[in-house]
Motif scaffolding. Structure first.
Motif, PDB file in Angstrom:
ATOM      1  N   SER A   1      79.618 -35.227  88.547  1.00  0.00           N
ATOM      2  CA  SER A   1      79.578 -36.210  89.629  1.00  0.00           C
ATOM      3  C   SER A   1      80.904 -36.284  90.383  1.00  0.00           C
ATOM      4  O   SER A   1      80.963 -36.825  91.486  1.00  0.00           O
ATOM      5  N   LEU A   2      81.962 -35.727  89.803  1.00  0.00           N
ATOM      6  CA  LEU A   2      83.302 -35.828  90.398  1.00  0.00           C
ATOM      7  C   LEU A   2      83.754 -34.559  91.114  1.00  0.00           C
ATOM      8  O   LEU A   2      84.729 -34.585  91.877  1.00  0.00           O
ATOM      9  N   HIS A   3      83.072 -33.440  90.866  1.00  0.00           N
ATOM     10  CA  HIS A   3      83.552 -32.153  91.386  1.00  0.00           C
ATOM     11  C   HIS A   3      82.425 -31.344  92.030  1.00  0.00           C
ATOM     12  O   HIS A   3      81.274 -31.416  91.606  1.00  0.00           O
ATOM     13  N   ASP A   4      82.779 -30.570  93.034  1.00  0.00           N
ATOM     14  CA  ASP A   4      81.873 -29.578  93.610  1.00  0.00           C
ATOM     15  C   ASP A   4      82.124 -28.262  92.886  1.00  0.00           C
ATOM     16  O   ASP A   4      83.191 -27.651  93.034  1.00  0.00           O
ATOM     17  N   LEU A   5      81.161 -27.837  92.091  1.00  0.00           N
ATOM     18  CA  LEU A   5      81.348 -26.675  91.225  1.00  0.00           C
ATOM     19  C   LEU A   5      80.517 -25.491  91.705  1.00  0.00           C
ATOM     20  O   LEU A   5      79.414 -25.664  92.230  1.00  0.00           O
ATOM     21  N   ASN A   6      81.055 -24.284  91.486  1.00  0.00           N
ATOM     22  CA  ASN A   6      80.280 -23.099  91.843  1.00  0.00           C
ATOM     23  C   ASN A   6      79.226 -22.830  90.769  1.00  0.00           C
ATOM     24  O   ASN A   6      79.260 -23.407  89.676  1.00  0.00           O
ATOM     25  N   GLU A   7      78.292 -21.963  91.078  1.00  0.00           N
ATOM     26  CA  GLU A   7      77.147 -21.734  90.195  1.00  0.00           C
ATOM     27  C   GLU A   7      77.567 -21.251  88.814  1.00  0.00           C
ATOM     28  O   GLU A   7      77.019 -21.683  87.793  1.00  0.00           O
ATOM     29  N   ASN A   8      78.560 -20.366  88.757  1.00  0.00           N
ATOM     30  CA  ASN A   8      79.013 -19.832  87.485  1.00  0.00           C
ATOM     31  C   ASN A   8      79.596 -20.941  86.611  1.00  0.00           C
ATOM     32  O   ASN A   8      79.335 -21.009  85.397  1.00  0.00           O
ATOM     33  N   MET A   9      80.394 -21.832  87.220  1.00  0.00           N
ATOM     34  CA  MET A   9      81.001 -22.931  86.487  1.00  0.00           C
ATOM     35  C   MET A   9      79.935 -23.908  85.999  1.00  0.00           C
ATOM     36  O   MET A   9      80.023 -24.437  84.882  1.00  0.00           O
ATOM     37  N   ILE A  10      78.931 -24.146  86.825  1.00  0.00           N
ATOM     38  CA  ILE A  10      77.832 -25.035  86.438  1.00  0.00           C
ATOM     39  C   ILE A  10      77.150 -24.503  85.175  1.00  0.00           C
ATOM     40  O   ILE A  10      76.930 -25.247  84.215  1.00  0.00           O
ATOM     41  N   GLN A  11      76.847 -23.214  85.178  1.00  0.00           N
ATOM     42  CA  GLN A  11      76.169 -22.611  84.030  1.00  0.00           C
ATOM     43  C   GLN A  11      77.031 -22.681  82.771  1.00  0.00           C
ATOM     44  O   GLN A  11      76.524 -22.940  81.670  1.00  0.00           O
ATOM     45  N   ASN A  12      78.340 -22.468  82.919  1.00  0.00           N
ATOM     46  CA  ASN A  12      79.242 -22.523  81.764  1.00  0.00           C
ATOM     47  C   ASN A  12      79.298 -23.924  81.155  1.00  0.00           C
ATOM     48  O   ASN A  12      79.343 -24.086  79.932  1.00  0.00           O
ATOM     49  N   LEU A  13      79.289 -24.931  82.012  1.00  0.00           N
ATOM     50  CA  LEU A  13      79.328 -26.316  81.526  1.00  0.00           C
ATOM     51  C   LEU A  13      77.994 -26.713  80.889  1.00  0.00           C
ATOM     52  O   LEU A  13      77.974 -27.412  79.866  1.00  0.00           O
ATOM     53  N   LEU A  14      76.906 -26.262  81.464  1.00  0.00           N
ATOM     54  CA  LEU A  14      75.588 -26.624  80.943  1.00  0.00           C
ATOM     55  C   LEU A  14      75.378 -26.106  79.524  1.00  0.00           C
ATOM     56  O   LEU A  14      74.634 -26.709  78.741  1.00  0.00           O
TER      57      LEU A  14
END
Length: 257
Positions: free
Chosen positions: A139-152
């Protein structure tokens, strides 16, 4: 060989040379949280093992959640991966002390945050809190797709209890910019189900918070929640009537005797 140092590191050279020629005398170099990472860089570049070890020991004892963000910025600037590892271990071990509204979540860069939440140093009992922090981070950051997948990959929704589910649901319903990510929709459903099942355990304040979330929920999900509550109520009411009937029959039997 020409040695190139930035201004911050170059300003420490006199102190480092004094340390070298004094054969490592403790009083010849003053380490602080402001110069530690730069001094470690100079020590590494010049191959001064004793000083490098001394600075790392200082960093290890001085670093805290209050100053870790500053250490991380400097460490990335000087490509100091040992200091980054120290900072990561600290955040992982003390992750339950990082609140969802902590400024630290705004300050930590995505690459570093991924290292923290995926760290083996995180206790199993903290996984629920980690899921909340990750969701808040989205909710605090605009993340790229790769970063989103790593966090998920570090989200474990099955670790969520009813109070954490309420926090998560509040955050998730505000993540409009990440609409369409399947796991978030699954988390909403999972959290909503937990809230429905554990409704009796909620305080009035918790219920008021839940009511404020309702308008932001998918109509189908909201309908399913109400249907579940209604079905549960009817089931419990039916069980109660059955129990009453059994008690009446037992009483009548005793009277008849």
């Amino acid at each position: 060989m020409t040695l190139e140092l930035d201004h911050e590191a170059a300003s420490l050279m006199p102190h480092v040379l004094d340390f070298m020629y004094s054969q490592g005398g403790d009083d010849m170099v003053k380490i602080s949280n402001k110069n530690a990472v730069a001094m470690h860089y100079v020590a590494r570049v010049l191959g001064i093992v004793v000083l490098s070890k001394k600075v790392l020991e200082y960093i290890g004892s001085n670093i805290s959640l209050d100053n870790v963000a500053a250490y991380i910025i400097q460490a990335y600037s000087f490509k100091d991966y040992k200091t980054i590892a120290i900072a990561c271990r600290l955040c992982a071990q003390k992750i339950t002390l990082i609140d969802a509204d902590s400024e630290l979540l705004k300050e930590l860069e995505p690459d570093f945050f991924v290292q923290v939440v995926s760290s083996a140093d995180i206790d199993e009992s903290a996984k629920c809190h980690v899921t909340i922090l990750i969701t808040q981070y989205f909710s605090l950051h605009d993340l790229n797709e790769n970063m989103i997948q790593n966090l998920l990959k570090s989200i474990d929704v099955k670790q969520v209890d009813h109070l954490s589910a309420l926090k998560l649901l509040n955050i998730l319903t505000g993540l409009e910019k990440y609409d369409g990510i399947e796991i978030f929709e699954e988390m909403k459903i999972y959290c909503a189900n937990i809230m429905t099942e554990e409704w009796a355990k909620l305080t009035n304040d918790h219920r008021e918070e839940m009511f404020s979330i309702f308008p932001r929920l998918n109509p189908t999900l909201l309908t399913n929640m109400f249907d579940t509550v209604d079905r549960k109520y009817k089931m419990e009411h039916s069980e109660s009537l059955l129990m009453q009937s059994k008690l009446v029959k037992r009483y009548r039997g005793q009277v008849a005797e």
